[in-house]
Write an enzyme that holds these catalytic residues in place. Sequence first.
Site, PDB file in Angstrom:
ATOM      1  N   LYS A  66       0.842  -1.199   0.000  1.00  0.00           N
ATOM      2  CA  LYS A  66       0.000   0.000   0.000  1.00  0.00           C
ATOM      3  C   LYS A  66       0.869   1.237   0.000  1.00  0.00           C
ATOM      4  O   LYS A  66       1.793   1.345   0.809  1.00  0.00           O
ATOM      5  CB  LYS A  66      -0.862   0.003   1.286  1.00  0.00           C
ATOM      6  CG  LYS A  66      -1.785   1.197   1.384  1.00  0.00           C
ATOM      7  CD  LYS A  66      -3.086   0.928   0.668  1.00  0.00           C
ATOM      8  CE  LYS A  66      -3.975   2.131   0.486  1.00  0.00           C
ATOM      9  NZ  LYS A  66      -3.758   2.876  -0.762  1.00  0.00           N
ATOM     10  N   LYS A  90       4.509   2.445   8.805  1.00  0.00           N
ATOM     11  CA  LYS A  90       3.305   3.221   9.153  1.00  0.00           C
ATOM     12  C   LYS A  90       2.060   2.344   9.274  1.00  0.00           C
ATOM     13  O   LYS A  90       1.297   2.462  10.220  1.00  0.00           O
ATOM     14  CB  LYS A  90       3.092   4.280   8.050  1.00  0.00           C
ATOM     15  CG  LYS A  90       2.119   5.360   8.388  1.00  0.00           C
ATOM     16  CD  LYS A  90       1.981   6.336   7.230  1.00  0.00           C
ATOM     17  CE  LYS A  90       3.313   6.989   6.904  1.00  0.00           C
ATOM     18  NZ  LYS A  90       3.193   7.956   5.795  1.00  0.00           N
ATOM     19  N   LYS A 102       5.432   2.296  -2.572  1.00  0.00           N
ATOM     20  CA  LYS A 102       5.363   3.700  -3.017  1.00  0.00           C
ATOM     21  C   LYS A 102       5.672   3.733  -4.494  1.00  0.00           C
ATOM     22  O   LYS A 102       6.340   2.836  -5.029  1.00  0.00           O
ATOM     23  CB  LYS A 102       6.383   4.556  -2.262  1.00  0.00           C
ATOM     24  CG  LYS A 102       6.025   6.021  -2.209  1.00  0.00           C
ATOM     25  CD  LYS A 102       5.008   6.282  -1.135  1.00  0.00           C
ATOM     26  CE  LYS A 102       4.613   7.730  -1.055  1.00  0.00           C
ATOM     27  NZ  LYS A 102       3.797   7.974   0.135  1.00  0.00           N
ATOM     28  N   THR A 186      -5.414  12.922   6.220  1.00  0.00           N
ATOM     29  CA  THR A 186      -4.049  13.054   6.752  1.00  0.00           C
ATOM     30  C   THR A 186      -3.961  14.266   7.692  1.00  0.00           C
ATOM     31  O   THR A 186      -3.427  14.164   8.804  1.00  0.00           O
ATOM     32  CB  THR A 186      -3.027  13.179   5.612  1.00  0.00           C
ATOM     33  OG1 THR A 186      -3.264  12.130   4.678  1.00  0.00           O
ATOM     34  CG2 THR A 186      -1.606  13.099   6.114  1.00  0.00           C
ATOM     35  N   ASN A 217      -2.306  19.643   0.155  1.00  0.00           N
ATOM     36  CA  ASN A 217      -3.452  18.880   0.659  1.00  0.00           C
ATOM     37  C   ASN A 217      -3.346  18.671   2.167  1.00  0.00           C
ATOM     38  O   ASN A 217      -4.261  19.012   2.925  1.00  0.00           O
ATOM     39  CB  ASN A 217      -3.514  17.527  -0.075  1.00  0.00           C
ATOM     40  CG  ASN A 217      -4.560  16.621   0.526  1.00  0.00           C
ATOM     41  OD1 ASN A 217      -4.374  16.086   1.614  1.00  0.00           O
ATOM     42  ND2 ASN A 217      -5.673  16.463  -0.144  1.00  0.00           N
ATOM     43  N   SER A 356      -7.456   5.709   3.555  1.00  0.00           N
ATOM     44  CA  SER A 356      -7.375   4.855   2.369  1.00  0.00           C
ATOM     45  C   SER A 356      -7.881   3.452   2.670  1.00  0.00           C
ATOM     46  O   SER A 356      -8.597   2.840   1.881  1.00  0.00           O
ATOM     47  CB  SER A 356      -5.933   4.747   1.884  1.00  0.00           C
ATOM     48  OG  SER A 356      -5.618   5.837   1.070  1.00  0.00           O
TER      49      SER A 356
HETATM   50  P1  NAD Z   1       0.904  18.632  -2.046  1.00  0.00           P
HETATM   51  O1  NAD Z   1       1.601  18.526  -3.346  1.00  0.00           O
HETATM   52  O2  NAD Z   1      -0.573  18.775  -2.034  1.00  0.00           O
HETATM   53  O3  NAD Z   1       1.502  19.855  -1.188  1.00  0.00           O
HETATM   54  C1  NAD Z   1       2.853  20.061  -0.942  1.00  0.00           C
HETATM   55  C2  NAD Z   1       3.019  21.525  -0.530  1.00  0.00           C
HETATM   56  O4  NAD Z   1       4.350  21.734  -0.100  1.00  0.00           O
HETATM   57  C3  NAD Z   1       2.755  22.526  -1.642  1.00  0.00           C
HETATM   58  O5  NAD Z   1       1.986  23.609  -1.137  1.00  0.00           O
HETATM   59  C4  NAD Z   1       4.162  23.033  -2.012  1.00  0.00           C
HETATM   60  O6  NAD Z   1       4.140  24.357  -2.517  1.00  0.00           O
HETATM   61  C5  NAD Z   1       4.829  22.962  -0.660  1.00  0.00           C
HETATM   62  N1  NAD Z   1       6.280  22.923  -0.695  1.00  0.00           N
HETATM   63  C6  NAD Z   1       7.114  22.233  -1.511  1.00  0.00           C
HETATM   64  N2  NAD Z   1       8.409  22.520  -1.216  1.00  0.00           N
HETATM   65  C7  NAD Z   1       8.389  23.395  -0.182  1.00  0.00           C
HETATM   66  C8  NAD Z   1       9.378  24.059   0.583  1.00  0.00           C
HETATM   67  N3  NAD Z   1      10.676  23.872   0.342  1.00  0.00           N
HETATM   68  N4  NAD Z   1       8.988  24.895   1.577  1.00  0.00           N
HETATM   69  C9  NAD Z   1       7.691  25.099   1.826  1.00  0.00           C
HETATM   70  N5  NAD Z   1       6.702  24.495   1.152  1.00  0.00           N
HETATM   71  C10 NAD Z   1       7.039  23.648   0.166  1.00  0.00           C
HETATM   72  O7  NAD Z   1       1.373  17.345  -1.208  1.00  0.00           O
HETATM   73  P2  NAD Z   1       0.646  16.668   0.032  1.00  0.00           P
HETATM   74  O8  NAD Z   1      -0.208  15.560  -0.473  1.00  0.00           O
HETATM   75  O9  NAD Z   1       0.071  17.729   0.908  1.00  0.00           O
HETATM   76  O10 NAD Z   1       1.892  15.970   0.766  1.00  0.00           O
HETATM   77  C11 NAD Z   1       2.794  16.711   1.590  1.00  0.00           C
HETATM   78  C12 NAD Z   1       3.643  15.734   2.401  1.00  0.00           C
HETATM   79  O11 NAD Z   1       2.796  14.883   3.157  1.00  0.00           O
HETATM   80  C13 NAD Z   1       4.522  14.786   1.568  1.00  0.00           C
HETATM   81  O12 NAD Z   1       5.707  14.523   2.270  1.00  0.00           O
HETATM   82  C14 NAD Z   1       3.684  13.512   1.479  1.00  0.00           C
HETATM   83  O13 NAD Z   1       4.467  12.366   1.240  1.00  0.00           O
HETATM   84  C15 NAD Z   1       3.097  13.519   2.874  1.00  0.00           C
HETATM   85  N6  NAD Z   1       1.876  12.725   3.017  1.00  0.00           N
HETATM   86  C16 NAD Z   1       0.782  12.972   2.239  1.00  0.00           C
HETATM   87  C17 NAD Z   1      -0.374  12.224   2.431  1.00  0.00           C
HETATM   88  C18 NAD Z   1      -1.636  12.525   1.670  1.00  0.00           C
HETATM   89  O14 NAD Z   1      -2.677  11.955   2.023  1.00  0.00           O
HETATM   90  N7  NAD Z   1      -1.627  13.410   0.700  1.00  0.00           N
HETATM   91  C19 NAD Z   1      -0.399  11.205   3.388  1.00  0.00           C
HETATM   92  C20 NAD Z   1       0.737  10.980   4.172  1.00  0.00           C
HETATM   93  C21 NAD Z   1       1.871  11.754   3.979  1.00  0.00           C
END
Ligand code: NAD
Length: 422
Positions: A66, A90, A102, A186, A217, A356
């Site tokens: 997953k 996790k 992944k 999340t 997100n 999920s």
């Molecule tokens: P996303 O693409 O929706 O958002 C990422 C955000 O980070 C964007 O606003 C981008 O502009 C910003 N960003 C990128 N580089 C940056 C920097 N150097 N400084 C400040 N901001 C920066 O992605 P997401 O889905 O929100 O995921 C974010 C993190 O959470 C990732 O590490 C992802 O692996 C983790 N994550 C996401 C989920 C999920 O359900 N989406 C679940 C678990 C973990």
Amino acid sequence: MSVFKSAMSQLKSAAEAMNLEPAIEEILKRPQRAIEFSLPLKMDSGETKVFEAYRVQYNNARGPYKGGIRFHPQTSLDEVKALAFWMTIKCAVVNIPYGGAKGGIKLDPKNLSWRELELLSRNYIRALRSDIGPFQDVPAPDVNTNAKIMGWMADEYGALQGKYEPAVITGKPMALGGSAGREMATGAGGFYILAEILKKLKKDPKKTTVAIQGIGNVGYWFAQAVMKAGLKIIAISDSQGAIFDKRGLGMDPDHVMETKKSKGLLAGCYCSGTVCDCKNYQSISNEKMLELPCDVLVPAALENQITDKNAGKIKAKIILELANGPVAPEADKKLNKSGTLVVPDVLANAGGVVGSYLEWVQNLYGYSWTEKEVLEKIKEKMLCALQSVWCVKETNKIDMRTAAFSLAISRIAEAIKGRGWV
Ligand code: NAD
């Protein structure tokens, strides 16, 4: 810096702390499968470009693989391997019946049109059609992928199978078998953990200040939950910069997101506006934002944001890792020494994979739960996991990450032994 090396040094610390059998550590030191492939795409211009793509299936002792799929210019096999390992840990921390995986495509999605993104997403699934499936490997969204992209992918898989099978992928649009509450899972899950930790530390939420790195997100839905509960958001950032208001007044995530969208241009599916378009706040650099005096720092962007270089300058008392791998191992050591409580990603951001899992269960059984029901189930799973991790931490006098890893590895080890691999 190799992200996978960082992940392996976390495995080593936990293995030492729990006196892990060497055979189990050997199994967990490498993925069961790492698929590296290329995807040619005819661009709108008529030119053909070739994109690098990956799917790493790390371990499936506890259930189907997953993990999300990310679209990012810096994605690499090394990064995807680390993320797949963290997914394995996790899913075991929150005790859901999954292994870890992944995937990713190396690209900047802002440079692709809708048509190009859709074709590439469908090609990715076509290349992996015999490697994924509801009981084999279940992808989901991650950085720069969203429900729309999951919808294309689920449709492509259904077309290849000759029947639509929603449980092959999670994070889909509601109309295609997506789950209420998945998008916010999340961020909301991270907030349940933070609220409970504040209770344990006897801290008043209304007097708690929060800085959030990355308003995507995860960061956005976390900011929403924080606002509702009355904590003060003093800073928010995205890839282009940060905004700051030490009074924490009026930093409304909806206003920030609207300004970001209205000022930005839309390229592909993505908003290229920035938080820096908001007028009423002080603009600061991303680096300075991480160093602000605040109670809770929430890295919610990408990995390796707090390293040996800036760890000494971090003033937050709690770091809630909503991104995967935002604190590098050397930084972790420094922060633990200085008394900062680092709430590890494998617990703090697990609300997404619990959401999920609930979507998958609904798809398999034909259920349709309300947002309230889904969020209640996520909260229960998250608080139960926190309780178990906290107990291991207090009993063994170890940091929270080592406690979470130890708990997860003992559960994975039990499955590995049960299957007779060791
Ligand atoms: P996303 O693409 O929706 O958002 C990422 C955000 O980070 C964007 O606003 C981008 O502009 C910003 N960003 C990128 N580089 C940056 C920097 N150097 N400084 C400040 N901001 C920066 O992605 P997401 O889905 O929100 O995921 C974010 C993190 O959470 C990732 O590490 C992802 O692996 C983790 N994550 C996401 C989920 C999920 O359900 N989406 C679940 C678990 C973990």
